[in-house]
Scaffold this motif. Sequence first.
Motif, PDB file in Angstrom:
ATOM      1  N   VAL A  37      81.599  11.726  34.993  1.00 47.13           N
ATOM      2  CA  VAL A  37      80.762  12.527  35.886  1.00 47.13           C
ATOM      3  C   VAL A  37      79.880  13.466  35.070  1.00 47.13           C
ATOM      4  CG1 VAL A  37      80.769  14.227  37.743  1.00 47.13           C
ATOM      5  CG2 VAL A  37      82.454  12.387  37.730  1.00 47.13           C
ATOM      6  N   TRP A  94      77.199  11.632  33.327  1.00 46.20           N
ATOM      7  CA  TRP A  94      76.078  11.295  34.209  1.00 46.20           C
ATOM      8  C   TRP A  94      75.151  12.492  34.364  1.00 46.20           C
ATOM      9  CZ3 TRP A  94      74.043  13.135  38.767  1.00 46.20           C
ATOM     10  CH2 TRP A  94      73.042  12.339  39.337  1.00 46.20           C
ATOM     11  N   TYR A  95      75.758  13.665  34.580  1.00 45.11           N
ATOM     12  CA  TYR A  95      74.926  14.859  34.735  1.00 45.11           C
ATOM     13  C   TYR A  95      74.133  15.131  33.460  1.00 45.11           C
ATOM     14  CZ  TYR A  95      76.317  16.305  39.357  1.00 45.11           C
ATOM     15  OH  TYR A  95      76.477  16.363  40.706  1.00 45.11           O
ATOM     16  N   PHE A 143      71.347  12.116  33.294  1.00 37.53           N
ATOM     17  CA  PHE A 143      70.340  12.000  34.345  1.00 37.53           C
ATOM     18  C   PHE A 143      69.856  13.341  34.902  1.00 37.53           C
ATOM     19  CE2 PHE A 143      72.093   7.741  34.328  1.00 37.53           C
ATOM     20  CZ  PHE A 143      70.933   6.998  34.329  1.00 37.53           C
ATOM     21  N   VAL A 170      69.177  15.860  30.404  1.00 36.71           N
ATOM     22  CA  VAL A 170      68.188  15.323  29.475  1.00 36.71           C
ATOM     23  C   VAL A 170      66.773  15.457  30.057  1.00 36.71           C
ATOM     24  CG1 VAL A 170      67.368  13.246  28.306  1.00 36.71           C
ATOM     25  CG2 VAL A 170      69.781  13.833  28.229  1.00 36.71           C
ATOM     26  N   PRO A 171      66.566  15.062  31.337  1.00 37.47           N
ATOM     27  CA  PRO A 171      65.241  15.318  31.917  1.00 37.47           C
ATOM     28  C   PRO A 171      64.883  16.804  31.920  1.00 37.47           C
ATOM     29  CG  PRO A 171      66.445  13.802  33.307  1.00 37.47           C
ATOM     30  CD  PRO A 171      67.405  14.265  32.266  1.00 37.47           C
ATOM     31  N   MET A 197      58.365  11.054  24.613  1.00 41.28           N
ATOM     32  CA  MET A 197      58.644  12.349  25.232  1.00 41.28           C
ATOM     33  C   MET A 197      59.008  13.420  24.215  1.00 41.28           C
ATOM     34  SD  MET A 197      61.056  13.179  28.506  1.00 41.28           S
ATOM     35  CE  MET A 197      62.461  12.176  28.111  1.00 41.28           C
ATOM     36  N   PHE A 217      57.961  14.786  50.551  1.00 39.23           N
ATOM     37  CA  PHE A 217      57.250  13.757  49.799  1.00 39.23           C
ATOM     38  C   PHE A 217      57.299  12.415  50.515  1.00 39.23           C
ATOM     39  CE2 PHE A 217      57.230  10.238  46.792  1.00 39.23           C
ATOM     40  CZ  PHE A 217      55.993  10.428  46.204  1.00 39.23           C
ATOM     41  N   ASP A 218      58.496  12.011  50.914  1.00 40.91           N
ATOM     42  CA  ASP A 218      58.668  10.720  51.586  1.00 40.91           C
ATOM     43  C   ASP A 218      57.771  10.615  52.803  1.00 40.91           C
ATOM     44  OD1 ASP A 218      60.691  10.577  49.768  1.00 40.91           O
ATOM     45  OD2 ASP A 218      62.112   9.652  51.167  1.00 40.91           O
ATOM     46  N   PHE A 275      50.671   8.153  38.264  1.00 40.41           N
ATOM     47  CA  PHE A 275      51.107   6.761  38.220  1.00 40.41           C
ATOM     48  C   PHE A 275      50.068   5.794  38.780  1.00 40.41           C
ATOM     49  CE2 PHE A 275      55.198   9.006  38.179  1.00 40.41           C
ATOM     50  CZ  PHE A 275      55.670   8.521  36.969  1.00 40.41           C
ATOM     51  N   LEU A 280      82.403   7.691  41.231  1.00 40.83           N
ATOM     52  CA  LEU A 280      82.096   8.913  40.477  1.00 40.83           C
ATOM     53  C   LEU A 280      82.309  10.172  41.317  1.00 40.83           C
ATOM     54  CD1 LEU A 280      78.933   7.952  38.418  1.00 40.83           C
ATOM     55  CD2 LEU A 280      81.238   8.317  37.581  1.00 40.83           C
ATOM     56  N   SER A 318      62.026  12.754  34.431  1.00 37.70           N
ATOM     57  CA  SER A 318      63.007  11.790  34.919  1.00 37.70           C
ATOM     58  C   SER A 318      62.512  10.369  34.692  1.00 37.70           C
ATOM     59  CB  SER A 318      63.277  11.988  36.409  1.00 37.70           C
ATOM     60  OG  SER A 318      63.686  13.294  36.662  1.00 37.70           O
ATOM     61  N   TYR A 319      61.244  10.189  34.978  1.00 35.80           N
ATOM     62  CA  TYR A 319      60.675   8.852  34.781  1.00 35.80           C
ATOM     63  C   TYR A 319      60.750   8.443  33.316  1.00 35.80           C
ATOM     64  CZ  TYR A 319      57.103   5.271  34.166  1.00 35.80           C
ATOM     65  OH  TYR A 319      56.445   4.132  33.810  1.00 35.80           O
ATOM     66  N   ASN A 370      62.715   9.569  31.085  1.00 36.37           N
ATOM     67  CA  ASN A 370      64.113   9.409  30.702  1.00 36.37           C
ATOM     68  C   ASN A 370      64.591   8.003  31.032  1.00 36.37           C
ATOM     69  OD1 ASN A 370      66.707  10.168  29.879  1.00 36.37           O
ATOM     70  ND2 ASN A 370      67.274  10.626  31.990  1.00 36.37           N
ATOM     71  N   LYS A 407      62.759   5.471  31.451  1.00 34.69           N
ATOM     72  CA  LYS A 407      62.013   4.551  30.603  1.00 34.69           C
ATOM     73  C   LYS A 407      62.641   4.466  29.207  1.00 34.69           C
ATOM     74  CE  LYS A 407      57.327   3.699  29.113  1.00 34.69           C
ATOM     75  NZ  LYS A 407      56.097   4.394  28.763  1.00 34.69           N
ATOM     76  N   LEU A 454      65.651   4.941  28.507  1.00 35.49           N
ATOM     77  CA  LEU A 454      66.924   4.241  28.605  1.00 35.49           C
ATOM     78  C   LEU A 454      66.715   2.738  28.782  1.00 35.49           C
ATOM     79  CD1 LEU A 454      68.830   6.706  30.953  1.00 35.49           C
ATOM     80  CD2 LEU A 454      69.337   6.281  28.558  1.00 35.49           C
ATOM     81  N   MET A 475      65.384   1.117  31.359  1.00 35.14           N
ATOM     82  CA  MET A 475      65.785   0.604  32.671  1.00 35.14           C
ATOM     83  C   MET A 475      64.610   0.281  33.574  1.00 35.14           C
ATOM     84  SD  MET A 475      69.317   2.432  33.687  1.00 35.14           S
ATOM     85  CE  MET A 475      68.618   3.987  34.132  1.00 35.14           C
ATOM     86  N   LEU A 523      71.523   3.801  39.042  1.00 41.16           N
ATOM     87  CA  LEU A 523      72.094   4.877  38.222  1.00 41.16           C
ATOM     88  C   LEU A 523      71.472   6.262  38.431  1.00 41.16           C
ATOM     89  CD1 LEU A 523      72.960   2.990  34.943  1.00 41.16           C
ATOM     90  CD2 LEU A 523      74.456   3.677  36.817  1.00 41.16           C
ATOM     91  N   PRO A 524      70.136   6.393  38.537  1.00 42.13           N
ATOM     92  CA  PRO A 524      69.624   7.764  38.695  1.00 42.13           C
ATOM     93  C   PRO A 524      70.175   8.478  39.931  1.00 42.13           C
ATOM     94  CG  PRO A 524      67.849   6.295  38.117  1.00 42.13           C
ATOM     95  CD  PRO A 524      69.040   5.431  38.398  1.00 42.13           C
ATOM     96  N   ALA A 541      73.326   8.034  41.113  1.00 45.50           N
ATOM     97  CA  ALA A 541      74.754   7.685  41.161  1.00 45.50           C
ATOM     98  C   ALA A 541      75.615   8.784  41.756  1.00 45.50           C
ATOM     99  CB  ALA A 541      75.253   7.315  39.772  1.00 45.50           C
ATOM    100  N   ILE A 542      75.161  10.034  41.686  1.00 44.24           N
ATOM    101  CA  ILE A 542      75.941  11.111  42.290  1.00 44.24           C
ATOM    102  C   ILE A 542      74.997  11.958  43.132  1.00 44.24           C
ATOM    103  CG2 ILE A 542      77.275  13.216  41.869  1.00 44.24           C
ATOM    104  CD1 ILE A 542      78.230  12.006  39.286  1.00 44.24           C
ATOM    105  N   SER A 543      75.435  12.268  44.340  1.00 44.63           N
ATOM    106  CA  SER A 543      74.708  13.255  45.121  1.00 44.63           C
ATOM    107  C   SER A 543      75.503  14.554  45.021  1.00 44.63           C
ATOM    108  CB  SER A 543      74.591  12.798  46.576  1.00 44.63           C
ATOM    109  OG  SER A 543      74.529  13.914  47.421  1.00 44.63           O
ATOM    110  N   TYR A 595      62.101   5.215  46.780  1.00 43.32           N
ATOM    111  CA  TYR A 595      61.389   6.059  45.830  1.00 43.32           C
ATOM    112  C   TYR A 595      61.585   5.573  44.388  1.00 43.32           C
ATOM    113  CZ  TYR A 595      60.243  10.258  43.167  1.00 43.32           C
ATOM    114  OH  TYR A 595      59.731  11.122  42.266  1.00 43.32           O
TER     115      TYR A 595
END
Lengths: 364, 296
Positions: free
Chosen positions: A82, A85-86, A89, A92-93, A110, A296-297, A323, B94, B130-131, B133, B135, B137, B139, B148-149, B151-153, B214
Motif C-alpha cells: 500500500v 503504491w502511494y 503513484f 513521485v508525481p 521529467m 472536469f468529467d 494533449f 490493497l 502523473s501522466y 510518471n 509514461k 513507468l 505503461m 494501477l493509477p 488502485a487505491i481510493s 479518464y
Amino acid sequence: MIVKNRSFFMEFQPVLPIGTGCGFSYNDINKPAGAILGYVITYKRKGETILERKKIPAKKWNGKAAKKIRNDWLLYAMLLPVLLWYLVFCYVPMAGITLAFRTYRFDLGMWHSPWVGMENFQKLLTDRLFLRAVKNTLILGAGGILLQMPCAIMVAILINELRGRWNKKIFQTVITFPHFISWVVLAGILTNLFGSTGLINQTLNFLGLSNVSPLTSPQGFRVFVWMSGIWKEVGWDSIIYIAAITSIEQGLYEAAEVDGANRFQKMWYITLPGIKSTIIIMLILAVGQLLNSGRFDQIFNLYSPLVYDTADTLDTYIFRETFTAGSLNFGYSTAIGLFKSVIGVFMITASNKIATLTGEQGLL
Amino acid sequence: MRKKGKGHKRAGIFDVCLYLFFVLLALVTLYPFYYVLIMSVANAVSTARHVPYLLPYVVDWTGYQTIFEDAAFFRALLVSAFVTIVGVSINMFLSVMGAYVLSKKQLIGRNVFLSLILFTMLFSGGMIPSYLNVKNLGMINSVWSMILPGAISTYYLIIMKNYFLSIPESLEDAARIDGANSFIILIKVIIPVSMPFMATFCLFYAVERWNEWYNAMLYINEKRLQPLQIYLKDVLISMNNQLVSQAQAMLSKSQKVLSGTVQMACIMVTMLPILCVYPMVQKHFVKGVMVGGIKE
C-alpha cells in the motif's frame, strides 16, 4: 493461591526471545521486565533467580518500540504494498511538480529538463486564456456550491418528512441513481435531449415556445452545468445529510410538539441546527475543492468550442492545450496545476480556520 | 378519534404536496433514461412522424444489431470487463489490507502513515506529472495504465479503516490464541464477518472501474485497448464514425436506422451492467457512507 501465583507470573514473565514461535503474542507477555543501560533485567519466579541481568548484544534492537515493531512485522509487511503504491503513484508525481520550474524537453524527460526558475509563473499572469479559465472555474464551482448544497440539504430534510419507510427508501434510491452513471453516458443523453432537434426543443416548439440551446450559448451553458450537476448529484449529496438527520435526538421533536411547534418550525429550529456541523464540514470540503473541482468529467464531455468563453476551466484548459492541441509546454501546464493545488490547500485550511473560529468543529 | 397514535396522523395537505414533489423529482430523474430506452428501439420511419414520449411506436432492434455486429464493440467490452474484474480485485486487495493494518492502534508509526495517506487527498501532483510518471513507468498503451493509477481510493480506504476500528478486538483474540497471524485473521475472521460491507465496496469500485474513461483517454492511444466508455464517446462524438457509416450502409436494408438510434442503443448497453448492479449497491450504500463518515 494459584490465582495469586498466576498474577505474579503474568507480571514477571521471563523474557522470551522473539521468534521462538510461541503461538500467541500478547504484548504484555513478551515485554521485558525492565532495561537499564544496555542490560535486560529478567525476573524468574521458580526459586533460584529472582533477578538476572543480561547484557544486551550491541547490535540487536531493543527497547519497547523495537520490540513492538518486530512483533508486528507481518502488519508492516502487509502495509508495504500500500505504501509502495502511494510512493509510486502519489509521491513521485508530487516530486514531479518541480517540472513547474523547468521547461520540459522530450529528450531529457521529467527529471532532467532545464530549470527556468519562475518563468512559467510569470507567463501565467499574462496568459489571457489562463485567466479566463480561472474565472470560469471559480464561477462554475461557486455557483455549484451555492446551488447544489442547499438543494441537497433541502431534499434531505424533505425526505425525512416523508411518511413511511418505504417511501423514503424508494425515492432515495431513485434520485441517487444518476450518480452511478458516468458523465460520458450522461453527456450523450443530455446532448440528445437538449440538442436543436432534441426532445426538449421539439416539445417547446409544439407548445409554441422558442428554442433553448444551453449547449451552444455561452450564458446558457453555465446554468446548464449547474442544473445537470444538481440533477446528477443531489440524491447522492443528500445521503450524508440524511444520515446526520437520523442521528438527531427524537426527544427534541417530541418536546417541540408539546410546545406546539408546527412542521416547518421543527424543520427550521431542530433539523437544520441538528445537521449544522455536517453542513459546515461539507462546506469546507467543497470550498477546498473549488479550483480543483471534480467538474472536469462533466465539462469535458459537454462543452464545445462555441462555449469555451464561459466553459473552459483550468483542468479542461490544461488537458486540451497540452494533449490535444500540444501548444503548451509540460512545464507550463504543471505550473498551472501547482497553482491550482496550492490555492486548494490554502482555501481548505482557511475555510477550516474560519469554521473553528466561529466555534464549529472543523475538519483538520 | 383522538386516540390515534403518533404514527397515524392524518395526511395533511403538506404531506400530499411533499409526495407530489418527490414523484415529480423521481420522474425528472428517471425520464431521460427511459427516453434513451424508447429512442434506442425507434427507427427513422417512426421518429419522422412523432417524437415518442411515453411508448415506443415501433420496436426496432437495428440499433443494437449494428453495435453487436461491430467487432470494435466486443473488443471494448472485453477491455472494460478485464479492467473491471482485475481492477476491482487489486482495489480490494490493497484497500482491505491497508485499511486493516491502519486500524491497528498499537502499530508504531500508524499516525505517520495515516498522515502521509491523508495528505494525498489534500495535495496531488496534478495531471502532467502523473501522466509523465505513468509514461516513465512504460505503461502508455497498456491495460495496466487503466488499472494501477487508480488502485487505491484514499477515501474508501479511510472509510474501511474506520469500519475495521468498529469491529471489537475480542473477535480476533480466539484466533490469535490458536496461533493465527494477522493475515490469516484478516482472511478467516475479519472478512467473513464483514461480507456485506466488503460487497458494497466491491460494487462501488466496480462501478468506478466500469465508468472509467479518464485514464483511458490519457494513456491509451491504440484503438484495440479502448474501453467501452471511450468507444461510446467515439460513437457519440464522430457522426461520421465508421460505425455510423456502417449504419448508413444498412439503410439499404429493409430498416432505416438513425445514427441517433445507434447512439442510444450504445448508451443503453454501456449502462446495462450498472442497471443490473444498482439494486444491490443501493441496499448498502447508505450504510457505507454512514459508517465511514467523513471525519478521520
